[in-house]
Write an enzyme that holds these catalytic residues in place. Structure first.
Site, mmCIF file in Angstrom:
data_model
loop_
_atom_site.group_PDB
_atom_site.id
_atom_site.type_symbol
_atom_site.label_atom_id
_atom_site.label_comp_id
_atom_site.label_asym_id
_atom_site.label_seq_id
_atom_site.Cartn_x
_atom_site.Cartn_y
_atom_site.Cartn_z
ATOM 1 N N HIS A 5 -18.252 34.067 -44.342
ATOM 2 C CA HIS A 5 -17.258 34.960 -44.504
ATOM 3 C C HIS A 5 -17.314 35.917 -43.429
ATOM 4 O O HIS A 5 -16.563 36.119 -42.550
ATOM 5 C CB HIS A 5 -17.236 35.677 -45.843
ATOM 6 C CG HIS A 5 -16.062 36.454 -46.008
ATOM 7 N ND1 HIS A 5 -16.356 37.830 -46.836
ATOM 8 C CD2 HIS A 5 -14.604 36.632 -45.791
ATOM 9 C CE1 HIS A 5 -15.481 38.485 -46.824
ATOM 10 N NE2 HIS A 5 -14.506 37.731 -46.135
ATOM 11 N N HIS A 59 -19.775 40.546 -50.036
ATOM 12 C CA HIS A 59 -18.602 40.378 -50.941
ATOM 13 C C HIS A 59 -18.778 39.353 -51.815
ATOM 14 O O HIS A 59 -17.631 38.792 -52.233
ATOM 15 C CB HIS A 59 -17.723 39.931 -49.795
ATOM 16 C CG HIS A 59 -17.085 40.929 -48.594
ATOM 17 N ND1 HIS A 59 -17.586 40.973 -47.290
ATOM 18 C CD2 HIS A 59 -16.752 42.265 -48.724
ATOM 19 C CE1 HIS A 59 -17.302 42.197 -46.496
ATOM 20 N NE2 HIS A 59 -16.916 42.974 -47.514
#
Lengths: 859, 159
Positions: B92, B109
């Site tokens: 990510h 995250h």
């Protein structure tokens, strides 16, 4: 071995690559993206001065801020010039939404979702298709529109009205829609035609999903993303942003809960006001990932309320009652900003101040299943003044768990009233509105329904109109009702029956060869069979299109310029064109314009000048911007002071041009736009001075008492059926996929993650039914059936399952009843009763490649 | 444990790989577009179930993570086909993933990856699984990293 092709190097855009600004086509958040295109055959270099990124690629990028360029962010497309081009779509570094180039798993696949004849997206529609018996045959636009206009005009000529012309169309932004296409669709059906049997993409009628808020004077998009960073408390009510609005959660909510926005709070809030890391309240039947991540960060600042399905408005009223008892309100605010006469009705019916507190709370506990102590704690976290007498700042965000709940109107009204009682709208760090699903871009001529049952409604249930055998032409635009309507199994069967009746009639003695005869035979067949002539306008040959008579190819995101706003900041930006559409696919506005001109041609040939003119609404639209500006001119005068912003439609953009939007780029402008000294000015946050009612005062409403469940669901709670259908089923979305998977079904990354629709079931129930993760389960009730993959998780309680609402291989909507809120015609997609059994055998390849680990467990 | 003294083995072709056990394992199970070094990252005899080993591959600026899962895995090597390795950079935004509770978790995250399923992302914002590092085992139990299937975050090319 890996069943997805992976890459270990990506092409680098050369310094002369074309660079465009855009915004993700998918969710409500609207992350900013940059698009780089250049002809195949050249590449840039690794040094910063050798590539269009301007980034030194000789060294690895820094985590959390460096260039994000992942495997799914590159593809190759072919333009109309016949040449191949690289397309690189990466998160922008200058967006006020996705800080540090954050992005979701949806946005990361924008590049691979582009059309190419060399990839799975070759399934995109290129040409109009006409059903000839059991096949579709390619035809030209001219021919397709001649047939469609001929049929539409024939129906009007016979009926003298448009009652039998039935439409289901998108009304959203992003996803290839936006202001331009909304204005096109609205102009065709409300200016040219006078269609009243029209439904919006995801529901059976033409209605707001939040009249319970709008009719109070609060449009649902009233806060800004910054408010999630400034709030003392964030309430997520029937909303799961980590999965459905991911970057809004990770960049704006999560940092607040982590205490990473304290400095920003000190800078933006009142002098001397105490600030601390944020609190989060999640009201949801499930332990969602939005909850469990917050718990993982700060268990003591996270609260989970888990009301029985359908009882949320009782819970919201109870929290408000606690606020009333504990005097967590500002009397001066109530008196100056709200309608005090109507407040009495609210106190009596919603807060039930006539019922002693203890008795009231005992009743609420019984109905909702939520403990009194938790309700009182929620009220403290939402509205208890802070040290020094500073008002608490709470941002309340709701979405489909409320909207698609039982009693839509009262649910929404109860939540916004709870927020306004605590003065939690219109101040920094506050607001009460939708999370949003998709982006918005609504601009249309006046629609046929003014409001809820209290304002001239409710609107017609168009699904029911069709399944009852009414309507002749059914035109579906940019939506897939074979997945998205409630009581879906019945709907599909009935539409198939009616469209097939017409197809069979057309085939008797052979299909005619001339357009005129074709039109005449369709009109004759509609009367003879009570059939339905179905038109589907879409990107792909979707499920619904398989029963259509005429299919019209639409162009997508990136294949034209378009504009939309996101939901969490009402941020209007230009989404620039970077590629050509496949074949002869066209933007929806252009299809509507051409249809209008074809209708005008037919009327003019008969000397009906007045009718012809009605349909020439688009004759001056040559470019995307022509349509944008034409729509913008329909908004009221917006050269007004900031204090009057509440009088403007939420999406008003009058005065904004493409040139302006190019200039502001990713910074965009927040609607409603006002004009000051000839320049457009945005609105950060709404209702700081007045609410959106005639007198500017918040309009209270007394909600209904708890009356139990509607007949369609109550039937499952008694006697034999209670035994036969022992599970509650609630429904919703999954993080990895977008809506009905119209693009995702072609992407191996998505299909590997979610190869089938699935249910979540509690370990106790799973054990009893002999189910393990990766097994298949049949789920059914009297409305319909579905086969689902099984995930075993404590996300759901014993006795309740969660089912994925949309997947291209099935929908939970097959089991949802036809109930709609009598006040708004909004369905209850998220609650019914079902039976479950294990399907014998298994799909071992799927079990081997897909993960069944628990998705809400982060510790 | 971090393998500080990496032994870079001559790469390419079957010659070097002939020293690895099992003819089948000597084949690449995907088609790398780049030429990777073979680097020793551990030894089967030192691995314990669910105790990850960190190493650098294909160069000093990229951390990999080697783990014996105790259950068969896609691309797994060893007798139980349960030894796998991946780039430790979350696909990510590049944070280092942790091996915790039988799966990889990104602390930034919260993307999560299933080590038995080619580190497919099963929750979170990452759009692809962690790049899998192909392993080979020599007769003495030494484990070699041989190539990377998937793009290491933060790079336009792995090498």
């Amino acid at each position: 071995m890996s069943n997805i092709g992976r890459r270990d190097a990506l092409p680098i855009p050369p310094t002369n690559a074309e660079v465009k600004n855009t915004v993700c086509q998918y969710c409500t958040v609207g992350c900013g993206y940059k698009v780089y295109t250049w002809p195949v055959g050249s590449q840039g270099g690794l040094a910063a001065n050798q590539n269009a990124f301007g980034v030194d690629l000789r060294n690895p990028q820094n985590p959390l801020g460096g260039l994000v360029y992942t495997e799914t962010m590159h593809s190759i497309v072919t333009r109309k010039d016949g040449r191949q081009y690289h397309v690189v779509i990466v998160p922008a570094n200058d967006s006020p939404i996705n800080f540090k180039r954050d992005h979701s798993s949806r946005g990361a696949t924008n590049a691979v979702a582009t059309w190419s004849d060399a990839r799975a997206t070759k399934e995109r529609l290129k040409y109009p298709l006409l059903r000839m018996g059991d096949q579709f045959q390619v035809i030209t636009w001219d021919e397709a529109l001649a047939i469609l206009a001929g049929v539409a005009k024939g129906i009007r000529d016979k009926d003298g009205n448009d009652d039998n012309i039935v439409v289901k169309a998108f009304d959203h932004g992003g996803s290839g829609a936006g202001f331009e296409n909304n204005w096109g669709v609205g102009s065709l059906f409300f200016k040219g035609f006078s269609v009243k049997h029209i439904g919006i993409h995801n529901r059976p009628a033409y209605n707001s999903e939040v009249w319970g808020s709008r009719e109070r004077g609060v449009h649902e998009l009233n806060y800004d993303a910054i408010d999630a960073r400034l709030a003392d408390t964030i309430v997520l009510w029937g909303a799961n942003p980590y999965e459905t609005a991911s970057v809004f959660y990770t960049e704006h909510m999560q940092p607040n809960i982590q205490g990473a926005t304290l400095e920003e709070k000190q800078r933006n809030l009142s002098r001397g006001e105490p600030v601390e890391a944020g609190y989060m309240i999640v009201v949801d039947p499930r332990r969602t990932s939005s909850l469990t991540i917050a718990e993982n960060i700060a268990k003591d600042r996270t609260l989970h309320l888990r009301p029985n399905l359908g009882t949320d408005y009782i819970l919201a009223n109870a929290i408000a009652r606690v606020m009333w008892e504990r005097k967590y309100y500002d009397q001066r605010f109530l008196e100056t900003r709200t309608d005090m006469a109507k407040f009495e009705e609210y106190k009596e019916k919603s807060l039930k101040v006539g019922t002693p507190y203890a008795q009231f709370m005992a009743e609420v506990e019984r109905i909702t299943g939520v403990r009194r102590a938790d309700i009182e704690k929620a009220a403290d976290w939402i509205a208890k003044p802070k040290a020094g007498g500073f008002a608490r700042r709470t941002l309340t965000i709701y979405e489909k768990g409320i909207i698609w709940n039982m009693k839509n109107y009262d649910q929404v009204a109860a939540i916004v009233q709870m927020a306004v009682l605590g003065n939690n709208v219109g101040r920094a760090g506050t607001g009460c509105g939708r999370l949003g699903g998709h982006q918005e871009g609504y601009v249309r001529p006046p629609s046929p329904t003014p409001g809820s049952i209290y304002n001239g409604g409710p609107p017609v249930n168009v699904d029911k109109y069709l399944t009852d055998g009414k309507g002749k032409l059914y035109w579906v635009i940019g939506t897939n009702p074979y997945l998205s309507t409630p009581n879906n199994q019945l709907f599909r069967k009935r539409i198939r029956e009616r469209t097939k009746a017409l197809s069979d009639f057309l085939g008797q003695s052979g299909e005619p060869g001339t357009t005129q005869e074709w039109v005449a035979k369709i009109l004759e067949g509609l009367d003879a069979t009570n059939g339905l002539f179905m038109v589907v306008q879409d990107l792909y040959l979707i499920h619904t299109a398989q029963d259509a008579h005429l299919v019209l190819p639409a162009s997508a995101w990136g294949e034209a310029n378009q504009t939309s706003i996101n939901c969490n900041s009402r941020l209007l930006r230009l989404y620039e064109k970077f590629m050509d559409p496949p074949g002869q696919a066209k933007q929806d506005w252009e299809i509507c314009k051409l249809m209008g001109l074809k209708m005008a041609e037919l009327y003019r040939a008969e000397g009906k000048e007045e009718e012809a003119k009605r349909f020439e609404f688009g004759k001056n639209w040559r470019t995307d911007e022509d349509v944008f500006l034409d729509g913008g001119n329909s908004y009221p005068n917006n050269a007004i002071p900031a204090s009057e912003e509440a009088t403007l439609p939420a999406e008003c953009y009058k005065g904004v041009t493409y040139a302006f939007l190019r200039q502001v780029g990713q910074q965009g402008i927040r609607t409603p736009v006002r004009v000051e000294n000839g320049k457009p000015v945005g609105t950060l946050r709404r209702y700081s001075v007045k609410f959106g009612t005639k007198d500017g005062k918040f309009s209270w409403y007394g909600t209904d008492d708890w009356e139990g469940y509607p007949e369609e669901v109550a039937k499952y709670l008694e006697g034999e059926k209670a035994q036969k259908y022992p599970f509650w089923m609630t429904t919703g979305r999954a993080q990895a996929i977008w809506q009905t998977m119209y693009n995702d079904r072609f992407l191996p990354e998505k299909m590997n993650t979610l190869p089938m629709p699935y249910i979540e079931i509690h370990p106790q129930d799973a054990q009893r039914l002999g189910l393990r993760g990766g097994d298949l389960a049949q789920v059914w009730n009297e409305e319909g059936n579905g086969t689902f993959l099984v995930y075993v998780t404590d996300s759901v309680r014993p006795g309740m399952i969660f089912a994925l609402q949309y997947h291209h291989l099935g929908t939970s909507n097959s089991m949802t009843p036809g109930y709609t809120d009598p006040k708004t015609t909004i369905p209850w997609y998220k609650g019914t009763r079902v039976a479950i059994r294990k399907v014998r055998g298994a799909l071992p390849d799927l079990q081997n490649s897909t993960s069944f680990l628990q998705q809400n467990k982060f510790d | 444990m971090v393998v500080s003294r990496r032994r870079v083995v001559q790469v390419l072709g079957g010659v070097t790989m002939a020293s690895l056990t099992g003819a089948g394992k000597a084949q690449f199970w995907f088609a790398p577009s780049l030429t990777y070094p073979a680097i020793k990252v551990g030894n089967v005899n030192n691995l314990k179930n669910n105790e990850p080993v960190y190493f650098n591959y294909p160069d000093a600026r990229s951390q990999g993570i080697l783990v014996k899962l105790g259950r068969p895995a896609i691309g797994g090597v060893g007798r139980e086909r349960d030894i796998v390795a991946f780039s430790a950079a979350c696909t990510h935004m590049g944070c280092g993933v942790q091996y915790k509770g039988g799966r990889f978790l990104c602390p930034c995250h919260y993307s999560m990856f299933d080590p038995a399923k080619a580190a497919a992302v099963y929750q979170g914002l990452a759009s692809t699984g962690l790049p899998q590092i192909q392993l080979g085992i020599a007769q003495n139990g030494d484990i070699f990293a041989r190539a990377v299937n998937g793009l290491i975050w933060g790079r336009a090319r792995n090498i």
